[in-house]
Write an enzyme that holds these catalytic residues in place. Structure first.
Site, PDB file in Angstrom:
ATOM      1  N   ALA A   1       0.833  -1.226   0.039  1.00  8.43           N
ATOM      2  CA  ALA A   1      -0.021   0.042   0.139  1.00  8.43           C
ATOM      3  C   ALA A   1       0.853   1.261  -0.110  1.00  8.43           C
ATOM      4  O   ALA A   1       2.039   1.369   0.673  1.00  8.43           O
ATOM      5  CB  ALA A   1      -0.970   0.043   1.302  1.00  8.43           C
TER       6      ALA A   1
ATOM      7  N   GLU B   1       1.009   5.920  -0.406  1.00  5.24           N
ATOM      8  CA  GLU B   1       0.217   6.902   0.104  1.00  5.24           C
ATOM      9  C   GLU B   1      -1.090   7.323  -0.523  1.00  5.24           C
ATOM     10  O   GLU B   1      -1.983   8.008   0.186  1.00  5.24           O
ATOM     11  CB  GLU B   1       1.332   8.105   0.143  1.00  5.24           C
ATOM     12  CG  GLU B   1       0.714   9.402   0.896  1.00  5.24           C
ATOM     13  CD  GLU B   1       1.475  10.541   0.594  1.00  5.24           C
ATOM     14  OE1 GLU B   1       1.136  11.752   1.041  1.00  5.24           O
ATOM     15  OE2 GLU B   1       2.866  10.580   0.070  1.00  5.24           O
TER      16      GLU B   1
ATOM     17  N   GLU C   1      -2.927   1.486  -3.349  1.00  3.71           N
ATOM     18  CA  GLU C   1      -2.399   0.205  -3.424  1.00  3.71           C
ATOM     19  C   GLU C   1      -1.377  -0.017  -4.353  1.00  3.71           C
ATOM     20  O   GLU C   1      -1.471   0.897  -5.432  1.00  3.71           O
ATOM     21  CB  GLU C   1      -3.454  -0.940  -3.777  1.00  3.71           C
ATOM     22  CG  GLU C   1      -4.734  -1.023  -2.715  1.00  3.71           C
ATOM     23  CD  GLU C   1      -5.549  -2.206  -2.995  1.00  3.71           C
ATOM     24  OE1 GLU C   1      -5.770  -2.915  -1.894  1.00  3.71           O
ATOM     25  OE2 GLU C   1      -5.774  -2.283  -3.947  1.00  3.71           O
TER      26      GLU C   1
ATOM     27  N   LYS D   1       1.660   1.721  -9.141  1.00  3.08           N
ATOM     28  CA  LYS D   1       0.827   2.328  -7.977  1.00  3.08           C
ATOM     29  C   LYS D   1      -0.432   3.058  -8.538  1.00  3.08           C
ATOM     30  O   LYS D   1      -0.599   3.560  -9.659  1.00  3.08           O
ATOM     31  CB  LYS D   1       1.618   3.519  -7.825  1.00  3.08           C
ATOM     32  CG  LYS D   1       3.055   3.372  -7.125  1.00  3.08           C
ATOM     33  CD  LYS D   1       3.890   4.561  -6.618  1.00  3.08           C
ATOM     34  CE  LYS D   1       5.078   4.117  -5.853  1.00  3.08           C
ATOM     35  NZ  LYS D   1       5.854   5.408  -5.673  1.00  3.08           N
TER      36      LYS D   1
ATOM     37  N   ASP E   1      14.095  12.872   1.415  1.00  2.00           N
ATOM     38  CA  ASP E   1      13.539  11.653   2.108  1.00  2.00           C
ATOM     39  C   ASP E   1      14.510  10.362   1.688  1.00  2.00           C
ATOM     40  O   ASP E   1      14.005   9.349   1.481  1.00  2.00           O
ATOM     41  CB  ASP E   1      12.283  11.563   2.009  1.00  2.00           C
ATOM     42  CG  ASP E   1      11.441  10.585   2.744  1.00  2.00           C
ATOM     43  OD1 ASP E   1      12.191  10.203   4.009  1.00  2.00           O
ATOM     44  OD2 ASP E   1      10.458   9.959   2.554  1.00  2.00           O
TER      45      ASP E   1
END
Length: 987
Positions: A629, A631, A634, A653, A746
């Site tokens: 999953a 953000e 799925e 995605k 990130d």
């Protein structure tokens, strides 16, 4: 009224169809309520009691077969297994359980051993080969579905009420499944078990019919066909497609181009194509309704694609079938002639009836007659017309070149686009005139005297006849290149046979004609003669031309000098290294390399998606299974097959339903970012799907998933040189991104993906998480506000939100620590605020176990407080390359206790037998809690029983990974539980 009734009926049909669509159909695979004989399921128990099959009555007092058990101890080895249940092609099934359970407080048993729950498992098999001993009665190889708790408990004097639970099983890949029930100290009765799967019902929508479909994955593609009297346009139409969801409901709208055929319109909410009624038509395929026949036309039957014209009315070849039928115009009115000796001007009024058209033109027919009232014949080519003889737009024509003293008959005719179709011919109005006996003279011998850049002096011959007097000459001169353009022609009068034309354009050709005027009027113009003003084409000695050439050469020399200066300046500035930084997603451009373009700088972010991401047809993609999953929705694994290319696996995605426009832009922004990158250590974008639902992003498929979970799963399985190879790939990808002026913000092991060849690739380029200020995810939540991954982020980025390539270097140092510790969580169980305080006090993570000293020093370099002191990614790549070329340096590891330490960072407290009260506590302490059930089922219920455990024992427990075996045996040795049994050697 009839139309209103039809609309109401159509609305009811649409509503009914929607309600039917929202209910998934169910196909039952097993239902114990319908069994008429003993179930004879398999039971297993190490002690009494065990599951017992008995007859009972359901809530409708029907006889049913049930199983019940009432335990007096807390043992978990009381099992009940069904017979093989074939799945019939379903990828997931649902189990509906009807059961009762007695409240623990109402039973005379030990409170701790009594449970009010039981476990449900399933086991997949291609053959019906289950026996009393196979498969083994333990969780592995069974797959646990859930621990089922009762909502309603039976108690003395209380209401007798049963429980209903529905659970989902899947994904299923083999022929069938066995259900297994494990009691945990409960006193319960299993009244009925119903196993079923959901399927999408047959559906008609958007003029397409789709068959009943069983979902075999997250979404199952269904191929349909157009309804009757509908078809798909184009030479190679693709069949209608729709997706059946795993819950047995159709997903969104179908992808179809079915449209009603000509003569048919969609009705009942696009459920059918209905023939157009009489007096109506529909000329082409498409979504529109039937239309009333245009004026002066009618349709002779239902389902007409066009309407035919009524008698006397026509359509021109250029008219479309949906235009009204028209007729030819009536005659022009009141023609008025003005005779000037041998020339004529005709004017008239427009017809009373234009025939219903706007393309009205006029034609003039000229006939020369032997005498008034005598026979006439066509005038021939000697007569000239201005503007023309046919296709006249205005209502005036000039005619010259007539013979003197001759009778002519002129007919003015009105025409429109349908006049050629009429059998009666065009209507016209005729007049007769007679020309004057006096004839004007023709002028000849037009020649040039002198010429300048702006003037021409012209001469011509004077006519020699003496029986008339020439009153004046008229010249007509036009620029040859401009032809008949407006204002390109001019006129000039002269009283003699010489004239000077002034205010002309230099080096320009002019066509000149001359005519004479007598008492009979103007004669015809002479033949056109071409004259040219100076300079001539071969006159290269003109002073102005020489001056122009000199000016052009000077300008060229100036441009060369300026260009050379700019080149030198840029050459010098190429070696400058301006600091890369961003503010709200805006990045400074690098020099000399391709620069990343922020998609949010576009006025329309969708334009960035179209520029950097390739749209893929949904028919080329087949989704196979859900693997996680994200953000926005799925994450699935699927196959991509583009015509002419090899089929390959892709990661997909999906954007979950009910999204806003902003969520869609944020979701696709990752694709517009990823599409700009081409590097072996950056995840590759295959394309996007936005023309259908759900919206998808397709990337290359990385078989081993995220790096952190991959390392934890393979703890201790890789050599230091293999780990350095992974780190080198990550550094190479980040070097490429920094040269593109892209700051990741990130960088963490969870955002690095690993393929089957252990190649690491940087991923996760979505920026939405940084734009939102609310989150419940502890990884990104900060007490300072906003969303920042505290454990991976440089101090200046936390304090001032200053993200640069240098802050990415800090994050890379944390990734190095994650890799060398095989996925250990940075800073262990410290809170985010504790991490911030520790970093501010200059504390840094210690080296992981067996970490080469060189690598830990490189980590410390990345964690320099001053960002300018940190190495660049190019330096990191070079350092790792040297290390790979000299692997002997990897054998030098940090000494225990060496270097600074701090209680905040010393999270690895020593294990002692007293600190580990149970086997479960010990396994959780060494992060091997996944094997707790294996140890307990094998009888290892106390720490003392671990003393004689061997590698062979671990294999029998299902612990097959060598790294996990080594970690468990080393921990036992560290606890002081010595094992003297021979053969307790890992390698």
């Amino acid at each position: 009224m009839e139309l209103l009734s039809r609309n109401v009926a159509a609305l009811w049909i649409i509503l009914l169809e929607f309600l039917l669509r929202s209910v998934a159909e169910e196909e039952v695979l097993m239902n114990t309520k319908t069994e008429t004989s003993d179930l004879k399921w398999t039971t297993y128990s190490r002690s009494k009691p065990e599951w017992e099959e008995i007859s009972g009555l359901d809530e409708d007092n029907n006889s049913v077969r049930t199983y019940q058990i009432c335990q007096t101890d807390g043992a978990s080895s009381h099992w009940l297994r069904s017979k093989l249940i074939e799945r019939r092609g379903a990828s997931q099934v649902y189990v509906e359980l009807l059961f009762t359970m007695i409240e623990c407080s109402s039973r005379n048993t030990h409170h701790r051993s009594c449970k009010e729950t039981f476990n449900l498992y399933y086991y997949q098999s291609d053959t019906d080969d289950a026996t009393a001993t196979h498969p083994a009665w333990m969780e592995n190889p069974y797959i646990k579905v859930d621990t089922v708790a009762a909502d309603h408990l039976l108690r003395k004097g209380g209401e007798k009420k049963s429980n209903v639970k529905t659970l989902r099983l899947g994904p299923l890949t083999k022929r069938g499944i066995y259900l297994a029930f494990q009691a945990q100290g409960a006193c319960m009765a299993l009244l009925s078990v119903r196993v079923f799967f959901k399927k999408c019902p047959a559906l008609t929508r958007s003029l397409s019919v789709f068959p009943e479909t069983v979902p075999r994955s997250l979404v199952q593609e269904a191929v349909g066909q157009c309804v009757a009297n509908a078809a798909q346009p184009g030479p190679n139409p693709r069949p209608p497609k729709m997706f059946c969801g795993e819950d047995g409901q159709w997903v969104d709208q179908p992808t179809t181009t079915c449209t009603c055929l000509p003569g048919f319109e969609a009705s009942h909410g696009e459920l059918e194509c209905r023939a157009c009624p009489l007096g109506h038509f529909k000329m082409g395929s498409g979504p529109g309704p039937c239309s009333v026949c245009p004026d002066s036309s009618h349709s002779g039957e239902m389902g007409s694609a066009s309407c035919v014209c009524r008698p006397g009315f026509y359509r021109a070849p250029t008219d479309s079938p949906d235009t009204p039928c028209t007729r030819p115009p009536s005659s022009p009115r009141s023609p008025v002639p003005q005779v000037n000796d041998t020339s004529l001007t005709l004017e008239w009024s427009e017809p009373l009836d234009s025939g219903g058209r706007t393309d009205l033109t006029y034609s003039v027919e000229c006939r020369m007659c032997s005498a008034p009232g005598g026979s006439c014949m066509p005038c021939g080519d000697g007569v000239n017309y201005r503007p023309s003889q046919t296709g006249i737009q205005g209502r005036r024509v000039s005619i010259w070149g007539l013979r003197p003293h001759t009778t002519y008959s002129f007919t003015v005719m009105a025409l429109n686009g349908v006049s050629p179709l009429s059998q009666q011919g065009p209507a016209g109005e005729t007049i007769n005139i007679t020309t004057s006996p006096n004839v004007p003279v023709l002028v000849s011998g037009l020649r040039k005297g002198t010429a300048t850049e702006s003037s021409l002096t012209l001469h011509w011959n004077t006519p020699t006849q003496s029986h008339y007097r020439i009153l004046q000459y008229q010249l007509r001169y036009c620029e040859k290149e401009r032809g008949s353009e407006e204002n390109s022609c001019h006129f000039m009068e002269s009283n003699n046979n010489e004239v000077v034309l002034s205010d002309l354009r230099r080096a320009t050709q002019y066509e000149v004609q001359v005519r004479a005027r007598t008492l009979a009027g103007y004669g015809s113009f002479s033949q056109a003669v071409v004259f040219r003003t100076l300079p001539d084409e071969d006159d290269s000695s003109s002073p102005l031309l020489v001056t122009g050439i000199l000016i052009a050469m000077g300008m060229l020399l100036l441009i060369i000098v300026i260009g050379a200066a700019i080149y030198c300046i840029r050459k010098q500035s190429h070696f400058k290294d301006p600091e890369m930084s961003d503010k709200n997603g805006q990045y400074l451009m690098g020099q000399g390399v391709k620069v990343y373009i922020d998609p949010f700088t576009y006025e329309d972010p969708n334009e960035a998606v179209r520029e950097f991401a390739k749209e893929i047809d949904v028919s080329c993609v087949k989704i196979e299974e859900v693997i996680g999953a994200g953000e926005f929705g799925e994450v699935c694994r699927g196959r991509l097959r583009i015509p002419g290319k090899k089929e390959n696996y892709v990661a997909i995605k999906t954007l979950k339903g009910g999204y806003t426009d902003k969520q869609r832009r944020d979701f696709l922004s990752e694709a517009s970012i990823m599409g700009q990158f081409q590097h072996p250590n950056i995840i590759h974008l295959e394309g996007i799907i936005t023309a259908s639902c759900p919206v998808m992003i397709l990337t290359e498929f990385m078989e081993n998933g995220a790096l952190d979970s991959f390392l934890r799963l393979n703890d201790g399985q890789f050599t230091p040189i293999q780990l350095v190879g992974m780190l080198r790939g990550i550094a190479s990808g980040m070097k490429y991104l920094s040269e593109m002026s892209y700051v990741h913000r990130d960088l963490a092991a969870r955002n690095i993906l690993v393929n089957s060849n252990l190649v690491c690739k940087v991923s996760d380029f979505g920026l939405s998480r940084f734009l939102q200020e609310n989150s419940s995810d502890p990884t990104y939540t900060s007490s300072l506000g906003g969303k920042i991954p505290i454990r991976w982020t440089a101090p200046e980025a936390i304090a001032f939100r200053k993200f640069t390539s240098a802050s990415d270097v800090w994050s890379y140092g944390i990734v190095m620590w994650e890799v060398m510790s095989f996925g250990e969580r940075p800073y262990w169980d410290m809170s985010n605020q504790d991490v911030i305080n520790a970093i501010e006090q200059d504390y840094r993570l210690p080296p992981p176990p067996d970490c080469p000293t060189f690598l830990h020093q490189l980590m410390l370099d990345c964690w320099q407080k001053e960002r300018t002191a940190r190495p660049r990614f190019s330096n990191i790549v070079s350092a790792l390359d040297k290390l790979i070329r000299n692997p002997a340096s990897l054998k030098i590891t940090a000494q225990e206790g060496a270097g600074p330490s701090h209680p905040l960072l010393d999270q690895r407290s020593p294990l002692t037998p007293s600190s580990c009260g149970t086997v479960g506590d010990w396994l959780r302490a060494i992060k091997m809690e996944r094997y707790e059930e294996n140890f307990l089922q094998a009888g290892y219920t106390s720490m003392q029983l671990l003393a004689h455990i061997t590698t062979e024992d671990l294999l029998r427990l299902g612990i097959t990974l060598a790294g996990h075996q080594k970690k468990i045996l080393s921990s036992i040795e560290a606890l002081g539980i010595q094992n003297k049994t021979p053969g307790n050697v890992l390698y």
